[in-house]
Design a protein around this motif. Structure first.
Motif, PDB file in Angstrom:
ATOM      1  N   GLY A 143       0.803  -1.219   0.000  1.00 26.87           N
ATOM      2  CA  GLY A 143       0.000   0.000   0.000  1.00 26.87           C
ATOM      3  C   GLY A 143       0.836   1.267   0.000  1.00 26.87           C
ATOM      4  N   ALA A 144       1.961   1.263   0.749  1.00 28.04           N
ATOM      5  CA  ALA A 144       2.798   2.461   0.798  1.00 28.04           C
ATOM      6  C   ALA A 144       3.446   2.737  -0.549  1.00 28.04           C
ATOM      7  CB  ALA A 144       3.868   2.292   1.882  1.00 28.04           C
ATOM      8  N   GLU A 145       3.925   1.697  -1.202  1.00 31.66           N
ATOM      9  CA  GLU A 145       4.553   1.896  -2.498  1.00 31.66           C
ATOM     10  C   GLU A 145       3.551   2.376  -3.534  1.00 31.66           C
ATOM     11  OE1 GLU A 145       4.935  -0.711  -0.620  1.00 31.66           O
ATOM     12  OE2 GLU A 145       7.059  -0.715  -0.085  1.00 31.66           O
ATOM     13  N   SER A 146       2.356   1.805  -3.501  1.00 32.04           N
ATOM     14  CA  SER A 146       1.319   2.240  -4.451  1.00 32.04           C
ATOM     15  C   SER A 146       0.936   3.693  -4.212  1.00 32.04           C
ATOM     16  CB  SER A 146       0.089   1.338  -4.321  1.00 32.04           C
ATOM     17  OG  SER A 146       0.425  -0.010  -4.609  1.00 32.04           O
ATOM     18  N   ALA A 147       0.864   4.096  -2.950  1.00 39.03           N
ATOM     19  CA  ALA A 147       0.539   5.490  -2.650  1.00 39.03           C
ATOM     20  C   ALA A 147       1.637   6.424  -3.136  1.00 39.03           C
ATOM     21  CB  ALA A 147       0.330   5.654  -1.149  1.00 39.03           C
ATOM     22  N   ALA A 148       2.902   6.022  -2.974  1.00 35.18           N
ATOM     23  CA  ALA A 148       3.999   6.860  -3.438  1.00 35.18           C
ATOM     24  C   ALA A 148       3.957   7.037  -4.953  1.00 35.18           C
ATOM     25  CB  ALA A 148       5.327   6.248  -3.010  1.00 35.18           C
ATOM     26  N   LEU A 149       3.707   5.958  -5.681  1.00 34.57           N
ATOM     27  CA  LEU A 149       3.630   6.053  -7.137  1.00 34.57           C
ATOM     28  C   LEU A 149       2.439   6.896  -7.579  1.00 34.57           C
ATOM     29  CD1 LEU A 149       4.514   2.368  -8.092  1.00 34.57           C
ATOM     30  CD2 LEU A 149       6.005   4.375  -8.174  1.00 34.57           C
ATOM     31  N   ALA A 150       1.315   6.753  -6.863  1.00 32.64           N
ATOM     32  CA  ALA A 150       0.138   7.548  -7.226  1.00 32.64           C
ATOM     33  C   ALA A 150       0.393   9.034  -7.007  1.00 32.64           C
ATOM     34  CB  ALA A 150      -1.065   7.081  -6.411  1.00 32.64           C
ATOM     35  N   LEU A 151       1.078   9.387  -5.916  1.00 32.90           N
ATOM     36  CA  LEU A 151       1.380  10.800  -5.670  1.00 32.90           C
ATOM     37  C   LEU A 151       2.357  11.356  -6.696  1.00 32.90           C
ATOM     38  CD1 LEU A 151       1.688  10.769  -1.774  1.00 32.90           C
ATOM     39  CD2 LEU A 151      -0.148  11.787  -3.133  1.00 32.90           C
ATOM     40  N   LEU A 152       3.310  10.533  -7.120  1.00 30.94           N
ATOM     41  CA  LEU A 152       4.304  11.009  -8.079  1.00 30.94           C
ATOM     42  C   LEU A 152       3.732  11.136  -9.479  1.00 30.94           C
ATOM     43  CD1 LEU A 152       7.440   8.969  -6.926  1.00 30.94           C
ATOM     44  CD2 LEU A 152       7.145  11.451  -6.804  1.00 30.94           C
ATOM     45  N   ILE A 153       2.903  10.175  -9.895  1.00 29.90           N
ATOM     46  CA  ILE A 153       2.445  10.165 -11.279  1.00 29.90           C
ATOM     47  C   ILE A 153       1.126  10.936 -11.452  1.00 29.90           C
ATOM     48  CG2 ILE A 153       1.704   8.655 -13.174  1.00 29.90           C
ATOM     49  CD1 ILE A 153       3.534   6.496 -12.041  1.00 29.90           C
ATOM     50  N   GLY A 154       0.191  10.725 -10.556  1.00 25.21           N
ATOM     51  CA  GLY A 154      -1.110  11.383 -10.719  1.00 25.21           C
ATOM     52  C   GLY A 154      -1.299  12.603  -9.842  1.00 25.21           C
ATOM     53  N   GLY A 155      -0.804  12.542  -8.589  1.00 23.13           N
ATOM     54  CA  GLY A 155      -1.022  13.652  -7.671  1.00 23.13           C
ATOM     55  C   GLY A 155      -0.277  14.909  -8.041  1.00 23.13           C
ATOM     56  N   THR A 156       0.773  14.754  -8.838  1.00 25.99           N
ATOM     57  CA  THR A 156       1.549  15.939  -9.197  1.00 25.99           C
ATOM     58  C   THR A 156       0.759  16.926 -10.041  1.00 25.99           C
ATOM     59  OG1 THR A 156       3.631  16.643 -10.216  1.00 25.99           O
ATOM     60  CG2 THR A 156       2.475  14.839 -11.261  1.00 25.99           C
ATOM     61  N   PHE A 157      -0.267  16.452 -10.772  1.00 23.44           N
ATOM     62  CA  PHE A 157      -1.070  17.375 -11.583  1.00 23.44           C
ATOM     63  C   PHE A 157      -2.059  18.162 -10.736  1.00 23.44           C
ATOM     64  CE2 PHE A 157       0.240  14.033 -14.544  1.00 23.44           C
ATOM     65  CZ  PHE A 157       0.775  14.794 -15.576  1.00 23.44           C
ATOM     66  N   LEU A 158      -2.356  17.648  -9.524  1.00 16.82           N
ATOM     67  CA  LEU A 158      -3.233  18.386  -8.616  1.00 16.82           C
ATOM     68  C   LEU A 158      -2.441  19.333  -7.722  1.00 16.82           C
ATOM     69  CD1 LEU A 158      -5.624  15.473  -7.552  1.00 16.82           C
ATOM     70  CD2 LEU A 158      -5.979  17.217  -9.330  1.00 16.82           C
ATOM     71  N   MET A 159      -1.331  18.852  -7.189  1.00 15.71           N
ATOM     72  CA  MET A 159      -0.454  19.674  -6.339  1.00 15.71           C
ATOM     73  C   MET A 159       0.979  19.460  -6.823  1.00 15.71           C
ATOM     74  SD  MET A 159      -2.184  19.068  -2.564  1.00 15.71           S
ATOM     75  CE  MET A 159      -2.176  17.291  -2.738  1.00 15.71           C
ATOM     76  N   PRO A 160       1.429  20.256  -7.750  1.00 19.07           N
ATOM     77  CA  PRO A 160       2.698  20.004  -8.431  1.00 19.07           C
ATOM     78  C   PRO A 160       3.897  19.872  -7.517  1.00 19.07           C
ATOM     79  CG  PRO A 160       1.432  21.673  -9.585  1.00 19.07           C
ATOM     80  CD  PRO A 160       0.732  21.413  -8.300  1.00 19.07           C
ATOM     81  N   VAL A 161       3.972  20.547  -6.440  1.00 16.88           N
ATOM     82  CA  VAL A 161       5.166  20.505  -5.597  1.00 16.88           C
ATOM     83  C   VAL A 161       4.940  19.635  -4.355  1.00 16.88           C
ATOM     84  CG1 VAL A 161       6.791  21.888  -4.258  1.00 16.88           C
ATOM     85  CG2 VAL A 161       5.882  22.778  -6.416  1.00 16.88           C
ATOM     86  N   VAL A 162       3.795  19.780  -3.734  1.00 17.36           N
ATOM     87  CA  VAL A 162       3.528  19.076  -2.486  1.00 17.36           C
ATOM     88  C   VAL A 162       3.382  17.565  -2.722  1.00 17.36           C
ATOM     89  CG1 VAL A 162       1.959  18.890  -0.523  1.00 17.36           C
ATOM     90  CG2 VAL A 162       2.470  21.131  -1.520  1.00 17.36           C
TER      91      VAL A 162
END
Length: 240
Positions: A143-162
């Motif tokens: 779960g932690a690895e999947s969350a990290a990948l989701a934040l890097l690939i998809g979450g960056t378009f919502l919050m580019p830096v955070v």
């Protein structure tokens, strides 16, 4: 006085016509028993032994003959040690040639024992068998690895830096990636954000309209995070 003639039953002892010497009894004809047409095969001393067993027995026989001048106790110890050595290192049914070659000629073993010591390699324990390889379970990630990948690939378009920063913090604490992969992810994420910020400053100083400048900075900041996420995903699949 006249003598009366002898009369008797034919064939009896008083028969006057009977011969004085009785005829001989017919002898039984002796016949030799027929010779067997085939001989029964005799089992040799090595019957039931494989070729490898015969080689081991021949080696032990040569060693026994070469050590005939040793004291009985020392001779028995030598034979017992060599026998245990061969038994511990020879696989069932395998060719004993390599094991016997490591032992050396029987005459050399007897000569070394005669000088007062057994060769060192005879006293070493047999190598332990290699443990069977553990089955590999293909696990893409938790779960932690999947969350990290989701934040890097998809979450960056919502919050580019955070979002990329949070994803890299989670990836840093995971054991699914090597330190080199984590360092590369930080360089791509932080480097793209820093490059986007500098590009925005430069373009703003050149009187470029604000709209294109902000779009360019936004895409540049997201690009590094997406590349870092895809690289981490490939590295995790390669280690699965």
């Amino acid at each position: 006085m006249p003598i009366a003639p002898l009369t008797g039953t034919p064939g009896s002892p008083t028969d006057p016509t009977a011969p004085l010497v009785p005829p001989a009894e017919p002898t039984a004809r002796l016949t030799a028993a027929p010779a067997p047409t085939s001989a029964m095969p005799l089992a040799g001393p090595g019957a039931g032994l494989s070729h490898g067993d015969t080689l081991v027995l021949d080696y032990l026989a040569e060693l026994w003959a070469a050590s005939d001048d040793l004291p009985p106790d020392l001779r028995d110890e030598l034979m017992r040690t060599v026998t245990d050595y061969v038994a511990a290192r020879r696989e069932p049914g395998a060719d004993p040639g390599p094991v016997l070659s490591r032992l050396g000629p029987p005459a050399q073993l007897a000569a070394a024992t005669r000088r007062g010591y057994l060769p060192v390699h005879l006293r070493l324990p047999a190598p332990a068998p290699a443990p069977p390889p553990e089955p590999r379970v293909a696990v893409v990630g938790g779960g932690a690895e999947s969350a990290a990948l989701a934040l890097l690939i998809g979450g960056t378009f919502l919050m580019p830096v955070v979002s990329p920063a949070a994803g890299m913090l989670i990836a840093t604490g995971s054991s699914r990636w090597t330190p080199a992969q984590k360092a590369a992810g930080w360089v791509l994420t932080a480097g793209s954000a820093a490059a986007a910020f500098l590009a925005v400053l430069v373009l703003a100083g050149l009187d470029v309209p604000a709209g294109p400048v902000l779009i360019f900075g936004y895409l540049a900041a997201c690009a590094g995070s997406v590349v870092a996420g895809l690289a981490l995903l490939a590295g995790m699949r390669a280690r699965a």
